[in-house]
Design an enzyme around this catalytic site. Structure first.
Site, PDB file in Angstrom:
ATOM      1  N   ASP A  70      -5.243  10.960   9.005  1.00  0.00           N
ATOM      2  CA  ASP A  70      -4.022  10.325   9.469  1.00  0.00           C
ATOM      3  C   ASP A  70      -3.517  10.922  10.760  1.00  0.00           C
ATOM      4  O   ASP A  70      -3.662  12.112  11.012  1.00  0.00           O
ATOM      5  CB  ASP A  70      -2.939  10.436   8.387  1.00  0.00           C
ATOM      6  CG  ASP A  70      -3.184   9.462   7.255  1.00  0.00           C
ATOM      7  OD1 ASP A  70      -3.197   8.253   7.524  1.00  0.00           O
ATOM      8  OD2 ASP A  70      -3.396   9.908   6.111  1.00  0.00           O
ATOM      9  N   GLU A 107       0.862  -1.158   0.000  1.00  0.00           N
ATOM     10  CA  GLU A 107       0.000   0.000   0.000  1.00  0.00           C
ATOM     11  C   GLU A 107       0.912   1.226   0.000  1.00  0.00           C
ATOM     12  O   GLU A 107       1.715   1.407   0.910  1.00  0.00           O
ATOM     13  CB  GLU A 107      -0.854  -0.039   1.265  1.00  0.00           C
ATOM     14  CG  GLU A 107      -2.050   0.853   1.230  1.00  0.00           C
ATOM     15  CD  GLU A 107      -2.834   0.764   2.540  1.00  0.00           C
ATOM     16  OE1 GLU A 107      -3.091  -0.361   3.032  1.00  0.00           O
ATOM     17  OE2 GLU A 107      -3.159   1.823   3.071  1.00  0.00           O
TER      18      GLU A 107
END
Lengths: 409, 268
Positions: free
Chosen positions: B60, B49
């Site tokens: 995030d 990923e």
């Protein structure tokens, strides 16, 4: 029917957003999956209480007795005379408790938080006005309050930081990115994702994912409703033109919205041109940006060619934001509102002019609206009427202005 | 058959779990990323990923935010990300590569243009953090004919109707975000994860990967017992940050870390 509505398929310009929170191509709900559930919960609660007579009665009671509404619509006769054209009326949001229009929204959202059983509120702030307004209502309703603020802004706005602390709020310094408002918003979102069970996120402007742009607008629309009625009482008719500054755009949409279907009332939103649009150092996405997705909605943004958000500049911390509320993007595209800009220098001149001629010290944000008013008024007839939103008072900006003039206060 | 589908079917036959490490393209430097990808595969990664850096990574936590900042400071842009994948493909044609990022860099390039470039570079799937299925129709319509998989996140707060909708539009695999909060959070509750995975499996045939909160061999093994794939991001990116400047040490460190997760998953 207004001419512009030929561009749309709706009966009233006031009927937006649609069910999915879209204003034409703008708005929507562009967030991580974890926030989808909480946003649906918020939307349902909001829809329920905005039509609940008890809720509305409590909101109106606090606007009257805690905030001090209605705010006056003040005919600035001396300044109008000086400008030599239209009659300028100022909507005096600067006289609200906490000194700006922001409190209309924080009272509404805090009352909603209470009804939803949330004990903790969080907020992002740039200049500190929304942070102070949030800390204020948290104190008033007995809720814990955490305010996220960029490290750069904390340096620029020490007095508001201390005010928030006095009010019992925790101010968290955000060190990420450009350390300003957009980064504070990112950080507040992260807090909300993590603590969503007991926490209500009070967004301070008409941006963010649906239902925030509609909800924040509805809580600020009291400004336009009052202005509409006051103008009819004082002048016997509707104004010809409205002017308001646009950062995220909450004071502007609050003033504009009740007039959207009044086709003869022209609307002017004034963005911050900073050092000048041509220098690239500005905060004017509607004038010089293009559509993209940030902070949960699709709207005009300031970005580079790879879609990275770029740093903005304005003398006014409250306008220093790379996006804008999606409803403004839509009003621009359908042609209902005009979006213009004024520079730091022009805004400062208006700041001084209003202070000396009318005895009112305006916020630097509001000074942008005043500066454009000063361009429009001389071109208009003496019996024309402009309403300009004096969205906040300038006490918080005294140090900024003094420093620019080389004076230590 | 897409690389992702092939990967999961091979793993299923051998009763193995997929290990999916996340790194940000361009962190700590654009010319290191391809090496790191090969290193990850050698140490036992099944799928990679690759984060597309964004200036405002709202979902995030601090670790991956800083990785994005480091990558952007090095000038990493979307075309660089495609070049990285293209270069990786010259030596590896089987390991699926998924891009994970935010919508704005895709919007600015245009969906069609972005998707075509991605396919040409050898990308197999997209995870777009801030694009829920309600807003995704247009992009799905563009990438489906190109055989790019559209991987969606599912969270502890995703219920009923939305879970149906996601199962309907998703392809490749489903990515369960095991806890509320941002990437890099702690407090993983395996019981709750297991329960939610049962609900997801009752609605969808796709493999289910689990991410957020996997820090070491122990948590990887616990999650691997209930899922088809384990995603590890912040714990890996932390190690990259710690050893930035000493490339050999960094490669050794992440290789031994990924190796330990591989061993743990293979012990199930």
């Amino acid at each position: 029917m207004p001419e512009v509505m030929k561009n749309t398929n709706i009966d009233s310009l006031k009927s937006m957003p649609d069910k999915r929170g879209h204003f034409g191509n703008y708005g929507g709900r562009f967030v991580s999956e974890t926030l989808m559930g909480p946003l649906e919960e918020l939307e349902q609660a909001y829809k329920k209480y905005i039509n609940d007579p008890d809720f509305i009665a409590e909101y109106e009671h606090d606007l009257k007795h805690f905030v001090g509404r209605p705010s006056p619509l003040y005919h600035a006769k001396r300044w109008s005379e000086e400008l030599g054209g239209a009659q300028v009326y100022l909507k005096r949001e600067d006289l609200n408790h906490t000194g700006a229009h922001k409190v209309n929204n924080t009272v509404g959202q805090a009352l909603l938080a209470k009804r939803m059983g949330k004990r903790r509120v969080i907020a992002e702030t740039g200049a500190g006005q929304h942070g102070v307004a949030s800390a204020t209502v948290a104190a008033r309703y007995g809720m814990e309050c955490v305010v996220y603020m960029g490290a750069e802004d904390i340096k620029r706005q020490a007095i508001n930081v201390y005010r928030m602390k006095l009010l019992g709020a925790t101010v968290v310094s955000v060190e990420a990115g450009s350390k300003t408002l957009k980064d504070a918003l990112n950080e507040a979102m992260r807090d909300w994702v993590t603590n969503v069970d007991d926490t209500f996120y009070i967004i301070g402007t008409v941006a963010g994912p649906h239902p925030y742009p509609a909800m924040v607008r509805d809580f600020n629309a009291v400004v336009g409703r009052e202005a509409r009625q006051q103008c009819q009482e004082q002048a016997g008719r509707l104004p010809d033109l409205l002017v308001a500054c646009v950062g995220g755009g909450s004071n502007a949409i609050g003033l504009f919205h009740p007039f959207l279907d009044d086709k003869d009332v022209a609307l002017y939103g004034v963005e911050a041109a900073g050092d000048g649009i041509e220098t690239g150092r500005h905060a004017a996405p509607l004038n010089a940006g293009k559509p993209g997705v940030l902070h949960g909605n699709r709207t005009y943004l300031m970005e580079d060619k790879y879609g990275q958000i770029i740093e903005t500049h304005s003398i006014s911390a409250g306008l220093d934001y790379p996006g804008v509320g999606p409803e403004h993007s839509w009003l621009k595209d359908v042609g209902r509102a005009n979006y213009v800009s004024v520079t730091d220098v022009e805004a400062l001149k208006a700041f001084h002019d209003l202070t000396r001629i009318e005895g009112i010290i305006p916020a630097l944000e509001s000074s942008h609206a005043l500066a454009y008013t000063a361009k429009l008024a001389p071109e208009m007839d003496k019996d024309a009427i402009i309403i300009t939103n004096l969205s906040g008072r300038g006490d918080k900006d005294i140090h900024t202005v003094a420093a620019l003039e080389g004076i230590t206060v | 058959m897409s690389r992702i589908k092939a990967c999961f079917s091979v793993l299923k036959e051998s009763h193995k779990k997929a290990l999916i490490p996340f790194i940000t393209a361009g962190d700590p430097a654009p010319d290191l990323t391809v090496d790191l990808m090969h290193e990850l595969v050698a140490a036992g990664a099944d799928i990679i990923e690759l984060g597309v850096p964004f200036s405002d990574p709202m979902a995030d936590g601090p670790v991956i935010q800083r990785a994005s900042e480091r990558a952007l400071a090095q000038g990493t842009n979307t075309d660089d990300v495609f070049n990285i994948v293209e270069e990786f493909r010259t030596k590896n044609d089987s390991t699926p590569v998924i891009l994970m990022g935010y919508l704005n860099p895709i919007e600015v390039m245009g969906y069609q243009h972005f998707a075509e470039k991605a396919v040409k570079a050898g990308v197999d799937g997209l995870i777009i953090v801030d694009l829920p299925p309600e807003e995704a129709d247009e992009l799905t319509a563009v990438i489906k004919p190109l055989d790019l998989d559209h991987i969606f996140l599912i969270s502890p707060t995703t219920h009923g109707v939305r879970l149906d909708k996601i199962s309907e539009v998703a392809s490749g695999f489903l990515y369960y975000v095991s806890l509320k909060g941002v990437t890099g959070s702690n407090q993983l509750d395996i019981g709750a994860v297991s329960e939610k995975l049962a609900e997801i499996r009752s609605k969808a045939d796709l493999p289910v990967g689990v991410g957020f909160g996997i820090r070491d061999a122990q948590t990887a093994e616990a999650v691997g017992r209930v899922s088809d794939a384990v995603v590890v991001g912040s714990a890996l990116v932390e190690r990259i940050a710690e050893h930035a400047g000493n490339n050999e040490k960094m490669k050794k460190e992440i290789s031994s870390f990924i190796g330990s997760l591989r061993t743990a998953l293979d012990s199930i």
